[in-house]
Structure formats: C-alpha cells, structure tokens
Design an enzyme around this catalytic site. Structure first.
Site, PDB file in Angstrom:
ATOM      1  N   GLU A 267     -48.402  -6.318 -14.428  1.00 19.93           N
ATOM      2  CA  GLU A 267     -48.335  -5.274 -15.558  1.00 19.93           C
ATOM      3  C   GLU A 267     -49.185  -5.335 -16.762  1.00 19.93           C
ATOM      4  O   GLU A 267     -48.511  -5.048 -17.821  1.00 19.93           O
ATOM      5  CB  GLU A 267     -46.873  -5.255 -15.919  1.00 19.93           C
ATOM      6  CG  GLU A 267     -46.002  -4.941 -14.552  1.00 19.93           C
ATOM      7  CD  GLU A 267     -44.413  -4.836 -14.643  1.00 19.93           C
ATOM      8  OE1 GLU A 267     -43.674  -5.227 -13.835  1.00 19.93           O
ATOM      9  OE2 GLU A 267     -44.139  -4.701 -15.807  1.00 19.93           O
TER      10      GLU A 267
ATOM     11  N   ASN B  93     -49.880  -8.135  -9.757  1.00 16.34           N
ATOM     12  CA  ASN B  93     -48.867  -6.995  -9.176  1.00 16.34           C
ATOM     13  C   ASN B  93     -48.442  -5.921 -10.453  1.00 16.34           C
ATOM     14  O   ASN B  93     -48.407  -6.384 -11.507  1.00 16.34           O
ATOM     15  CB  ASN B  93     -47.618  -8.123  -8.988  1.00 16.34           C
ATOM     16  CG  ASN B  93     -46.421  -7.491  -8.679  1.00 16.34           C
ATOM     17  OD1 ASN B  93     -46.695  -6.583  -7.773  1.00 16.34           O
ATOM     18  ND2 ASN B  93     -45.561  -7.965  -8.756  1.00 16.34           N
TER      19      ASN B  93
ATOM     20  N   HIS C  81     -41.670   1.032  -7.301  1.00 16.33           N
ATOM     21  CA  HIS C  81     -40.450   1.124  -7.786  1.00 16.33           C
ATOM     22  C   HIS C  81     -40.196   2.842  -7.943  1.00 16.33           C
ATOM     23  O   HIS C  81     -41.109   3.455  -8.844  1.00 16.33           O
ATOM     24  CB  HIS C  81     -40.141   0.804  -9.381  1.00 16.33           C
ATOM     25  CG  HIS C  81     -39.875  -0.682  -9.255  1.00 16.33           C
ATOM     26  ND1 HIS C  81     -38.767  -1.411  -8.828  1.00 16.33           N
ATOM     27  CD2 HIS C  81     -40.760  -1.742  -9.632  1.00 16.33           C
ATOM     28  CE1 HIS C  81     -38.963  -2.584  -8.754  1.00 16.33           C
ATOM     29  NE2 HIS C  81     -40.145  -2.866  -9.497  1.00 16.33           N
TER      30      HIS C  81
ATOM     31  N   GLU D  97     -42.030  -4.550  -4.620  1.00 14.16           N
ATOM     32  CA  GLU D  97     -40.715  -4.620  -5.455  1.00 14.16           C
ATOM     33  C   GLU D  97     -40.089  -3.016  -4.984  1.00 14.16           C
ATOM     34  O   GLU D  97     -39.588  -2.480  -5.847  1.00 14.16           O
ATOM     35  CB  GLU D  97     -41.129  -4.884  -6.691  1.00 14.16           C
ATOM     36  CG  GLU D  97     -41.651  -5.965  -7.385  1.00 14.16           C
ATOM     37  CD  GLU D  97     -41.752  -6.323  -8.639  1.00 14.16           C
ATOM     38  OE1 GLU D  97     -42.297  -7.151  -9.096  1.00 14.16           O
ATOM     39  OE2 GLU D  97     -41.233  -5.563  -9.484  1.00 14.16           O
TER      40      GLU D  97
ATOM     41  N   ASP E  72     -37.852   0.036  -4.325  1.00 16.76           N
ATOM     42  CA  ASP E  72     -36.636   0.450  -4.378  1.00 16.76           C
ATOM     43  C   ASP E  72     -36.590   2.012  -4.908  1.00 16.76           C
ATOM     44  O   ASP E  72     -37.815   2.376  -5.256  1.00 16.76           O
ATOM     45  CB  ASP E  72     -35.661  -0.144  -5.266  1.00 16.76           C
ATOM     46  CG  ASP E  72     -36.316  -0.544  -6.628  1.00 16.76           C
ATOM     47  OD1 ASP E  72     -35.896  -1.439  -7.440  1.00 16.76           O
ATOM     48  OD2 ASP E  72     -37.051   0.280  -7.221  1.00 16.76           O
TER      49      ASP E  72
HETATM   50  O1  G3I Z   1     -29.822 -14.272 -18.053  1.00 13.70           O
HETATM   51  C1  G3I Z   1     -29.340 -13.485 -19.178  1.00 13.70           C
HETATM   52  C2  G3I Z   1     -27.812 -14.007 -19.433  1.00 13.70           C
HETATM   53  O2  G3I Z   1     -27.651 -15.258 -20.075  1.00 13.70           O
HETATM   54  C3  G3I Z   1     -27.277 -13.042 -20.716  1.00 13.70           C
HETATM   55  O3  G3I Z   1     -25.923 -13.111 -20.701  1.00 13.70           O
HETATM   56  C4  G3I Z   1     -27.556 -11.522 -19.935  1.00 13.70           C
HETATM   57  C5  G3I Z   1     -26.988 -10.734 -20.948  1.00 13.70           C
HETATM   58  O4  G3I Z   1     -27.942 -10.325 -21.813  1.00 13.70           O
HETATM   59  O5  G3I Z   1     -29.069 -11.350 -19.797  1.00 13.70           O
HETATM   60  C6  G3I Z   1     -29.541 -12.309 -18.601  1.00 13.70           C
HETATM   61  O6  G3I Z   1     -30.853 -11.834 -18.783  1.00 13.70           O
HETATM   62  C7  G3I Z   1     -31.055 -10.545 -18.016  1.00 13.70           C
HETATM   63  C8  G3I Z   1     -31.922 -11.021 -16.796  1.00 13.70           C
HETATM   64  O7  G3I Z   1     -32.531  -9.812 -15.947  1.00 13.70           O
HETATM   65  C9  G3I Z   1     -31.286 -11.839 -15.865  1.00 13.70           C
HETATM   66  O8  G3I Z   1     -30.055 -11.184 -15.280  1.00 13.70           O
HETATM   67  C10 G3I Z   1     -31.863  -9.845 -19.218  1.00 13.70           C
HETATM   68  O9  G3I Z   1     -31.068  -9.323 -19.987  1.00 13.70           O
HETATM   69  C11 G3I Z   1     -32.709  -8.441 -18.208  1.00 13.70           C
HETATM   70  O10 G3I Z   1     -33.411  -8.022 -19.083  1.00 13.70           O
HETATM   71  C12 G3I Z   1     -33.178  -9.203 -16.843  1.00 13.70           C
HETATM   72  O11 G3I Z   1     -33.680  -8.022 -16.366  1.00 13.70           O
HETATM   73  C13 G3I Z   1     -34.710  -8.182 -15.301  1.00 13.70           C
HETATM   74  C14 G3I Z   1     -35.863  -7.335 -15.699  1.00 13.70           C
HETATM   75  O12 G3I Z   1     -36.949  -7.415 -14.858  1.00 13.70           O
HETATM   76  C15 G3I Z   1     -36.492  -7.553 -17.235  1.00 13.70           C
HETATM   77  O13 G3I Z   1     -37.425  -6.858 -17.563  1.00 13.70           O
HETATM   78  C16 G3I Z   1     -34.331  -7.705 -14.046  1.00 13.70           C
HETATM   79  O14 G3I Z   1     -33.195  -8.301 -13.493  1.00 13.70           O
HETATM   80  C17 G3I Z   1     -35.359  -7.740 -12.914  1.00 13.70           C
HETATM   81  O15 G3I Z   1     -34.853  -6.877 -11.785  1.00 13.70           O
HETATM   82  C18 G3I Z   1     -36.758  -7.215 -13.516  1.00 13.70           C
HETATM   83  O16 G3I Z   1     -37.740  -7.367 -12.617  1.00 13.70           O
HETATM   84  C19 G3I Z   1     -38.969  -6.672 -12.953  1.00 13.70           C
HETATM   85  C20 G3I Z   1     -39.914  -7.667 -12.358  1.00 13.70           C
HETATM   86  O17 G3I Z   1     -39.823  -8.926 -12.733  1.00 13.70           O
HETATM   87  C21 G3I Z   1     -41.464  -7.062 -12.287  1.00 13.70           C
HETATM   88  N1  G3I Z   1     -41.654  -5.581 -11.964  1.00 13.70           N
HETATM   89  C22 G3I Z   1     -40.664  -4.546 -12.370  1.00 13.70           C
HETATM   90  C23 G3I Z   1     -38.977  -5.212 -12.273  1.00 13.70           C
HETATM   91  C24 G3I Z   1     -38.013  -4.383 -12.799  1.00 13.70           C
HETATM   92  O18 G3I Z   1     -38.312  -4.208 -14.111  1.00 13.70           O
END
Ligand code: G3I
Length: 350
Positions: free
Chosen positions: A153, A194, A230, A260, A262
């Site tokens: 990105e 990616n 996505h 990725e 969905d």
């Molecule tokens: O691990 C912490 C946890 O300790 C905390 O209690 C909780 C509440 O704030 O947050 C948890 O972290 C979260 C993390 O996912 C793990 O679950 C983050 O807040 C949350 O923002 C994060 O979201 C991820 C996101 O990327 C971040 O931008 C999504 O799961 C994940 O599916 C998403 O994946 C990205 C790819 O890496 C790149 N391409 C786009 C894709 C979708 O955005």
C-alpha cells in the site's frame, strides 16, 4: 471458452450446487493443486485454538498468510525485543498441515509500534532499524516462509507514490532497500509488492505498474505483485481488466497473486446477494486461472467468524467463503466447481 459463457457457467453452477453437494471430505486445496495454483487464506492466529476453525483451514487451504501475527508492532513491540510467539505458532501450524506460508508484511504504514513512530529517529537510524527488522524476521524463517509481502500500500488512489512514515523518514528508496535486504536474508524467498484498489484498470493500477516496472529496471529483487481484491457487489474491478493487468505485469517478468479477496455484503445478506457474491469470486478466480503467471488465490479470512469487515465497515459482513458456523456458502461452490473444471482442463496452465 469466452468470458460471457464462463460467467453464465459460473452463475448456473452457483444456482444449482448450493442445495445439493454435501461438503466433500477433500477440500478445494487438492483441486487447486491439480489446477496448478495455491489456494490460500489469512489466518487469525489467536483463533487457532478453535478446533473446527483449524480443521477447516487444514482441509481447504494449502497457503496461509498471518492476518496480524507478523506485523511490525506484533513482532517488535519494543525496540530490539522481538516476539515471535504468534508467528512461530502459524509457521508450525502450516508445517504440520503441509501448507505454504506467505509472510505479511515487512514494510507497511500501519500497525507500527509507538517506540518507532514517536522515536524521532534520523534517516540513518530509521534505515538501520528497518534493516535489522527485515533481516531478523526473514532470516528466522529462511526456508520455512516461501514468500514475503515485503511492502504494501505505497501507491495512492491517484497512482502517485503515497507519503508514508517510511517515505518521510527514509526517502523514496525505502522500497528498493527493503526488497534488497529481504533478498539478502533469504535469496530463495519469493518477494512481493501487495496493494488494493489497483487490481484492474485505472490510475492506481497504472501507478503500481510504474512502481514495479521501475524496481525491475533498477534490478531490485521483486518477483510478484499481490492484488488484494477487497471488494463489494457494487465496487469491484471488471474481471477482464484484472486479467489484462496480470498479463501486462507478466510481460515485466512478474508473477501475480490475488492475495486478500473478500466481498462484503450489506446485512442481512439476501440469497440473491450471496449468489452475486459467488459469481464475483468465480470471476476473479477465473481471471487468475486464465493467466499462467498468477500463482495463488487467497481470501482475507476463511470464515465470517473471523473477518475484519464488520469492525471496519459497520453493517457489512458475510464476506468470505464459509459462514460464521463454518458452513460453505454459494461462493465456496462456485470456486470449487471452477477448480474442478480447471483441473480437468489443465492443458490451460503450465
Ligand atoms: O491486538 C490488539 C489487542 O491487544 C487490542 O485489545 C485490540 C483492541 O484495540 O486491538 C488489537 O489489535 C487489532 C488488530 O487488528 C488485531 O486484532 C487492531 O486494533 C486492528 O486495527 C487490527 O486490524 C487489522 C488491520 O489490518 C489493521 O489495519 C485487521 O485485523 C486486518 O485484517 C487488516 O488487514 C489488512 C492487511 O494487513 C493489509 N491489507 C488490508 C487489510 C485490511 O485492512
């Protein structure tokens, strides 16, 4: 087989299969293998203890990408302290089930730890930090992680390089440096750029093309481009444009992957929406199957129980091939039927 006939075939497959086929013991991973591609998914490592989820992963997919377990803030929560607990668990799970691992993601503008983003480091310090991070992580999994999303990105919607924490801190050559450092640490690993929103035609797709063509010109060790995909029913590229984009990237000597996918749906999802979703999954898989350099097709999660969509898009959900109870959706049958067909007509792929 012309595109239109293919779409009609997918639509009819969707219409007839949902009711009839009990879930076959052998998942689509074996069909994908016969068809000559890897079939992958993002894995929520914290949910691997959910036995039905882990069983479904092992049955259906032969390629896994950690959804969050290998991101900078998870792997290096404090400067110089590396935590591989989740990453090791994913690699061990994959090895136990003969799955390939795609590492995700070494250089990205999100999920960066505070010590880094608030460290006020000089350009040389940031280079040293990034080099140490990349080389420590890649070296640890040398020979065990087949491919890496080295960067993600870095291109804006206008097709121009995005201004990121890394471009501000190190300068525009941070991408080339990252690929070279990763290659030094594992010369066998397949290295990928990616991105989302540039899968088909348009300014962003052209911007990604220009970026990777430039990296190739400067002999940067990049092997592939990941097309995230996505999408939603009203916002998705034309499958034909995706195929053409994959072809022009192949002409640069680059492989491609759908990394990725969905397809988020407005909830509650109607039967008609689920059928349209199945046609869209089928169309993008067909685009990949039509291009020999497209090496894998991955969804961003296996079941709707573990999907990023509802948190980030309230009111949207049901984006994946299996519902929250692990039941196969029409999209799964669309994909399955296409892979069965592709496997039979394997002549199409090298
Ligand atoms: O691990 C912490 C946890 O300790 C905390 O209690 C909780 C509440 O704030 O947050 C948890 O972290 C979260 C993390 O996912 C793990 O679950 C983050 O807040 C949350 O923002 C994060 O979201 C991820 C996101 O990327 C971040 O931008 C999504 O799961 C994940 O599916 C998403 O994946 C990205 C790819 O890496 C790149 N391409 C786009 C894709 C979708 O955005």
């Amino acid at each position: 087989m012309s595109w239109r006939i293919t779409m009609m075939a997918i639509a009819s497959a969707v219409a007839c299969t949902t009711a009839t086929f009990a879930l076959a013991a052998d998942g689509v991973r074996s069909l994908a293998h016969t068809a000559g591609i890897h079939f992958g998914t993002a894995v929520n490592v914290e949910a691997l203890g959910d036995a039905p989820y882990s069983r479904l992963l092992a049955r259906e997919f032969d390629l896994v990408t950690p959804e969050n377990a290998m991101k900078f803030s998870v792997i290096q929560p404090e400067r110089g302290r590396f935590d591989f607990t989740q990453a090791d668990a994913l690699v061990a799970f994959a090895e136990a089930h003969a799955m390939q691992v795609n590492g995700h993601v070494l250089v990205w503008d999100q999920q960066l730890p505070d010590w880094l983003t608030q460290g006020h480091f000089s350009s040389d310090e940031l280079k040293a930090i990034l080099r140490e991070h990349i080389q420590t992580v890649v070296a640890r999994y040398r020979g065990r992680v087949a491919s890496w999303d080295v960067a993600a990105e870095a291109v804006g919607e206008d097709g121009k390089p995005r201004e990121t924490f890394w471009s501000r801190g190190i300068g525009p050559d941070y991408l080339a440096l990252a690929f070279r450092w990763a290659h030094e640490s594992d010369p066998q690993a397949r290295l990928r750029y990616n991105d989302y929103g540039g899968e088909g035609a348009g300014a962003k797709s052209d911007g990604i093309y220009t970026l990777v063509a430039d990296l190739r010109t400067h002999r940067v060790p990049i092997d592939a481009v990941g097309l995230q995909m996505h999408v939603s029913l009203n916002d998705a590229p034309r499958a034909e444009d995706v195929r053409i984009n994959m072809k022009r990237l192949a002409a640069l000597g680059l492989q491609t992957d759908i990394t990725e996918m969905d397809v988020m749906l407005s909830m509650p999802a109607s039967r008609a929406a689920l059928r349209k979703q199945a046609v869209l999954y089928g169309a993008m898989l067909q685009a990949c199957l039509a291009v020999p350099q497209c090496r894998s097709f991955s969804t961003w999660g296996a079941t709707d129980r573990y999907s990023w969509i509802p948190e980030f898009f309230p009111g949207q959900d049901a984006a994946l091939l299996f519902d929250a109870d692990g039941r196969a959706k029409p999209a799964y049958y669309s994909v399955r039927r296409l892979l069965q067909h592709a496997g039979r007509g394997k002549a199409g792929r090298p």
